[in-house]
Design a protein around this motif. Structure first.
Motif, short mmCIF file in Angstrom:
data_model
loop_
_atom_site.label_atom_id
_atom_site.label_comp_id
_atom_site.label_asym_id
_atom_site.label_seq_id
_atom_site.Cartn_x
_atom_site.Cartn_y
_atom_site.Cartn_z
N VAL A 1 0.83 -1.21 0.00
CA VAL A 1 0.00 0.00 0.00
C VAL A 1 0.86 1.26 0.00
O VAL A 1 0.63 2.19 -0.78
CB VAL A 1 -0.96 -0.01 1.21
N SER A 2 1.88 1.29 0.87
CA SER A 2 2.67 2.52 1.01
C SER A 2 3.68 2.72 -0.12
O SER A 2 3.92 3.85 -0.55
CB SER A 2 3.40 2.51 2.36
N ASP A 3 4.26 1.63 -0.62
CA ASP A 3 5.34 1.75 -1.61
C ASP A 3 4.89 1.54 -3.05
O ASP A 3 5.55 2.00 -3.98
CB ASP A 3 6.46 0.75 -1.30
N PHE A 4 3.76 0.83 -3.23
CA PHE A 4 3.32 0.50 -4.60
C PHE A 4 1.86 0.89 -4.85
O PHE A 4 1.25 0.38 -5.79
CB PHE A 4 3.52 -0.99 -4.87
N GLY A 5 1.33 1.77 -4.02
CA GLY A 5 -0.01 2.27 -4.26
C GLY A 5 -1.11 1.24 -4.17
O GLY A 5 -2.17 1.39 -4.79
N GLY A 6 -0.86 0.16 -3.42
CA GLY A 6 -1.87 -0.87 -3.25
C GLY A 6 -1.92 -1.91 -4.35
O GLY A 6 -2.81 -2.75 -4.37
N ARG A 7 -0.95 -1.87 -5.27
CA ARG A 7 -0.88 -2.85 -6.36
C ARG A 7 0.44 -3.63 -6.25
O ARG A 7 1.51 -3.03 -6.10
CB ARG A 7 -0.95 -2.18 -7.73
N PHE A 8 0.35 -4.95 -6.31
CA PHE A 8 1.56 -5.75 -6.24
C PHE A 8 2.45 -5.48 -7.47
O PHE A 8 1.94 -5.42 -8.60
CB PHE A 8 1.23 -7.24 -6.19
N PRO A 9 3.75 -5.32 -7.25
CA PRO A 9 4.65 -5.14 -8.41
C PRO A 9 4.70 -6.41 -9.25
O PRO A 9 4.39 -7.50 -8.78
CB PRO A 9 5.99 -4.84 -7.76
N GLU A 10 5.14 -6.26 -10.52
CA GLU A 10 5.09 -7.38 -11.46
C GLU A 10 6.41 -8.09 -11.65
O GLU A 10 6.45 -9.16 -12.26
CB GLU A 10 4.57 -6.87 -12.82
N THR A 11 7.51 -7.53 -11.17
CA THR A 11 8.80 -8.16 -11.39
C THR A 11 9.26 -8.93 -10.16
O THR A 11 8.91 -8.58 -9.03
CB THR A 11 9.88 -7.11 -11.73
N VAL A 12 10.06 -9.96 -10.40
CA VAL A 12 10.60 -10.76 -9.29
C VAL A 12 11.44 -9.88 -8.37
O VAL A 12 11.35 -9.99 -7.15
CB VAL A 12 11.42 -11.94 -9.83
N ALA A 13 12.26 -9.00 -8.95
CA ALA A 13 13.14 -8.16 -8.14
C ALA A 13 12.35 -7.28 -7.18
O ALA A 13 12.73 -7.11 -6.01
CB ALA A 13 14.02 -7.30 -9.04
N GLU A 14 11.25 -6.70 -7.64
CA GLU A 14 10.44 -5.85 -6.77
C GLU A 14 9.65 -6.68 -5.77
O GLU A 14 9.50 -6.29 -4.60
CB GLU A 14 9.49 -5.00 -7.62
N LEU A 15 9.13 -7.80 -6.20
CA LEU A 15 8.37 -8.66 -5.28
C LEU A 15 9.24 -9.15 -4.14
O LEU A 15 8.81 -9.19 -2.98
CB LEU A 15 7.78 -9.84 -6.05
N VAL A 16 10.47 -9.53 -4.44
CA VAL A 16 11.33 -10.10 -3.41
C VAL A 16 11.81 -9.03 -2.43
O VAL A 16 12.33 -9.35 -1.35
CB VAL A 16 12.52 -10.84 -4.06
N SER A 17 11.62 -7.76 -2.77
CA SER A 17 11.98 -6.68 -1.85
C SER A 17 10.94 -6.51 -0.74
O SER A 17 11.19 -5.80 0.23
CB SER A 17 12.12 -5.37 -2.61
N LEU A 18 9.78 -7.16 -0.88
CA LEU A 18 8.70 -7.01 0.10
C LEU A 18 8.91 -7.96 1.29
O LEU A 18 9.46 -9.05 1.12
CB LEU A 18 7.35 -7.31 -0.57
N PRO A 19 8.47 -7.56 2.48
CA PRO A 19 8.65 -8.42 3.67
C PRO A 19 7.99 -9.79 3.51
O PRO A 19 6.84 -9.89 3.06
CB PRO A 19 7.96 -7.62 4.79
N GLY A 20 8.73 -10.85 3.85
CA GLY A 20 8.18 -12.20 3.85
C GLY A 20 8.09 -12.86 2.50
O GLY A 20 7.63 -14.00 2.41
N ILE A 21 8.50 -12.19 1.43
CA ILE A 21 8.45 -12.79 0.10
C ILE A 21 9.87 -13.17 -0.31
O ILE A 21 10.71 -12.30 -0.56
CB ILE A 21 7.82 -11.85 -0.95
N GLY A 22 10.14 -14.47 -0.37
CA GLY A 22 11.43 -14.96 -0.81
C GLY A 22 11.45 -15.16 -2.32
O GLY A 22 10.43 -14.97 -3.01
N PRO A 23 12.59 -15.57 -2.86
CA PRO A 23 12.72 -15.71 -4.32
C PRO A 23 11.71 -16.67 -4.94
O PRO A 23 11.17 -16.40 -6.01
CB PRO A 23 14.15 -16.21 -4.50
#
Length: 371
Positions: free
Chosen positions: A118-140
């Motif tokens: 919500v705070s960093d991506f406006g409430g939309r999940f990012p589409e790339t692996v690199a951005e997704l893995v930067s989120l808490p609790g999301i591993g590769p």
């Protein structure tokens, strides 16, 4: 394409890559066709490409059986229908809804991740692996699952099922406890994904289904496997020897003495610290020894302590023996003991027994107090 490794190029062992080149792209084509006819299609998270719902299912399914997750998944969506709803909820409410599912760090990271989306991506999940893995609790691997399922990104997941399936078909007998060997297998896996992005959801689901239903750890049903005629481990005659992983989990034991303090239809609950087992959950006060418990209760009340049957709580790395002791106290004793508990590390509050179902209790405490 899958995001490339940075730094020095990863060495590609000849015997592994000869197998990879020989099997691409036929391996993925056959798996996609098999998944359409024989894969699992009845789980609710398979009927959506909404990254919030896919992410929620991926986190819940970590170390947890599908049959257990189904009810929790539905209840979470009813209470938090969007990532914004989850982000706005108090952590205690999230932990309460998670109670009984185990591995509570997942719930805390779930909440943190929703807030970051919500705070960093406006409430939309990012589409790339690199951005997704930067989120808490999301591993590769979780990032790869979300990217491939929801956005068609050509990248392979690498959970326990996939390690087993691919190490067998490729006859990759290097020790996966060594990170280099795991990275080499993942590199090979990324080369084996389908050429068409539109095939990625079915391929990723097919890998999961194959590992969960056919290529199982013990007694794999090779006759039903779409890759049986290509499988290097089957040709060797001992598929159960794969994957090779020498590092074993070291188990330990712990003992605790919970104080079941009851007064006028209420029990005393303490909140666990923010780290460690049961972090952030509410429990009966836990003591390291019976003597420590008796010291807080006091000599005059110790004879009124009623020992309850001990039980063992089994965690991934720990056998935890719990020895509950119950004390139903009078009003003066309740006031004195509440004061003593507040002055120790067991501060907390009285909670009505009728309201306990609404509190975030770990499963053993819930079973002890509510049956």
């Amino acid at each position: 394409m899958a995001k490339k490794q940075t730094g020095a190029p990863l060495a590609r062992p000849d015997h592994l890559w000869r197998r990879v080149e020989a099997l691409h792209p036929d391996l993925s084509r056959r798996l996609v066709a098999w998944q359409a006819d024989h894969g699992r299609h009845d789980m609710p998270w398979q009927k959506t490409r909404d990254p919030y719902r896919v992410w929620l299912s991926e986190i819940m399914l970590q170390q947890t059986q599908v049959v257990t997750v189904l009810g929790y998944y539905q209840r979470f969506l009813e209470r938090f229908p969007s990532v914004s709803d989850l982000a706005a909820a108090p952590l205690d409410e999230v932990l309460t809804l998670w109670a009984g599912l185990g591995y509570y760090s997942r719930a805390r990271n779930l909440h943190r991740c929703a807030q970051a989306v919500v705070s960093d991506f406006g409430g939309r999940f990012p589409e790339t692996v690199a951005e997704l893995v930067s989120l808490p609790g999301i591993g590769p691997s979780t990032a790869a699952a979300i990217a491939s399922f929801c956005f068609g990104v050509r990248t392979s997941i690498m959970d326990g099922n996939v390690k087993r399936v691919l190490s067998r078909v490729l006859a990759w007998n290097e020790d996966l406890a060594i990170k280099l060997h795991e990275r080499q297998l993942w590199d090979a896996a990324n080369h084996l994904v389908p050429d068409l992005e539109t095939d990625m959801p079915a391929y990723t689901q097919g890998l999961m289904d194959l590992g969960a239903t056919v290529c199982t750890p013990r007694k794999p049903n090779c006759l039903l496997c779409p890759w049986s005629d290509w499988c290097g481990a089957r040709k060797e005659g001992h598929p159960e020897d794969y994957p090779v992983q020498t590092r074993k989990l070291k188990r330990s034991e712990r003992e605790s003495w919970p104080l079941w303090l009851e007064w006028q239809g209420q029990v005393w609950l303490s909140q666990m610290p923010d780290s460690g087992v049961w972090a952030g959950l509410w429990t009966l006060p836990l003591f390291d020894s019976l003597l420590q418990l008796q010291t807080l209760v006091g000599d005059e009340r110790t004879p009124m302590l009623l020992p309850q049957p001990k039980f063992k709580h089994v965690l991934t790395h720990l056998d935890w023996w719990l020895h509950p002791h119950r004390l139903v106290c009078s009003e003066p004793d309740a006031a004195a003991l509440a004061c003593a508990l507040q002055g120790s590390q067991h501060g907390g509050l009285w909670v009505r027994i009728d309201d306990l179902a609404q509190w975030g209790l770990p499963a053993p405490m819930r079973k002890l107090l509510l049956g």
